[in-house]
Design an enzyme around this catalytic site. Structure first.
Site, short mmCIF file in Angstrom:
data_model
loop_
_atom_site.label_atom_id
_atom_site.label_comp_id
_atom_site.label_asym_id
_atom_site.label_seq_id
_atom_site.Cartn_x
_atom_site.Cartn_y
_atom_site.Cartn_z
N ARG A 210 29.81 -39.23 -51.41
CA ARG A 210 31.07 -38.59 -51.03
C ARG A 210 31.63 -37.90 -52.27
NH1 ARG A 210 34.91 -39.21 -47.25
NH2 ARG A 210 33.09 -38.84 -45.90
N GLU A 281 27.64 -32.97 -44.63
CA GLU A 281 28.87 -32.87 -43.84
C GLU A 281 29.99 -32.33 -44.72
OE1 GLU A 281 30.33 -36.17 -41.56
OE2 GLU A 281 28.37 -36.68 -40.75
#
Length: 318
Positions: A210, A281
């Site tokens: 992330r 993503e």
């Protein structure tokens, strides 16, 4: 500064890791006042402005009973200096309607982060398709035959629903193609729903990273969410282990390329998911991992966010 957080119920927060809580704590530390509501508390009546039933709160500094409510009142959204949209996924119909109400509040003078239109325009899985230079082989389709052709070409693939979160609904099909038909039928409801298919990235072994981008700039550390116990999913909600680490050159290149573009569209906070050197993503609804990165590295992510928020409010074009 008066800040309203549109979020899930406060009593559902796990404050030892909750990113919205860390934002609130840093805002209060700087002397800003904090209020909260849920999307269901937002109302718009004919001839009036968009309002919400909000709780004005003070953080106590305690693990239990971590907030106190000083007042509960109905307030016009445009009366706040900033509105932080932090409702967790899924991006369902109610989330969609909430963005329309918040967009009307913008027309009345409210400043909303991330901007409601930008939230609608960047579905978190589909958004990567705009940046093909940073992603692996990817297919978006309803057609089972297209899925089979993709598998025949790449042999080891991941299938997932477009509206999944936290790793739900993710399947891996290896070279033998075992259960490919059944998995496709399940995910696309016999052609009624669109799904995403991607070539499996072996680098998931080292984590689904992330990478946070705040105000168009990357946080210098990411959180690698490493699959555990034979899982293919690194998501923390699926049991992954979070390990903070410095950005790689590839991580930084992706973040620095996308950051200014997404910030210009009204996305103050973005969470890029990167496996190996590939973007998988673009998370915009409620990116997390502030506390994990801060606790493990000492880099103050909430402070960087509130800095960016304060700077954005000085710019009437953002």
């Amino acid at each position: 500064m008066h800040i309203l957080f549109v979020a899930d119920p406060l009593d559902s927060f796990k404050i030892h890791k909750d990113t919205t809580f860390s934002m609130m704590r840093e805002a209060q530390r700087r002397g800003h006042t904090v209020a909260a509501c849920e999307p269901r508390h937002i109302v718009w009546q004919r001839g009036g402005v968009v309002q919400a039933l909000v709780q004005r709160i003070c953080l106590t500094g305690h693990a239990e009973n971590w907030f106190e409510v000083s007042a509960t009142e109905t307030v016009a959204l445009h009366s706040f200096d900033a509105i932080i949209m932090r409702k967790d996924p899924p991006f369902d119909s109610e989330f969609f309607y909430a963005t329309h109400l918040l967009e009307q509040a913008e027309r009345e003078g409210a400043r909303v982060f991330n901007r409601p239109r930008a939230l609608r325009d960047h579905p978190e899985k589909l958004a990567i398709m705009e940046f093909p230079q940073f992603i692996g082989p990817t297919l978006v389709t309803r057609d089972p035959q297209a899925v089979r052709a993709f598998h025949a070409e790449h042999r080891d693939i991941i299938l997932k629903p477009l509206d999944g979160m936290g790793g739900t609904g993710i399947f891996r099909v290896k070279d033998d193609g075992l259960n490919l038909g059944a998995i496709t039928e399940t995910l696309n409801a016999d052609g009624a729903r669109t799904l995403m298919v991607q070539k499996f990235l072996p680098a998931i072994e080292f984590g689904d990273k992330r990478v946070l981008v705040i105000g168009g700039k990357p946080v210098p550390f990411c959180l690698a969410r490493i699959p555990q116990g034979g899982e293919v999913r690194g998501n923390l909600a699926a049991g992954g282990k979070g390990v903070a680490q410095p950005l790689t050159d590839a991580d930084r290149a992706i973040a620095e390329a996308l950051g200014p573009i997404l910030a210009a569209r009204g996305l103050l906070l973005v969470g890029l998911d990167v496996i190996g050197d590939s973007l998988t993503e673009i998370n915009v609804t409620s990116p997390t991992c502030f506390q994990e990165i801060t606790d493990q590295t000492g880099f103050d992510v909430p402070a960087m966010f509130i800095d960016a928020l304060e700077a954005a409010l000085q710019n009437p074009l953002v």
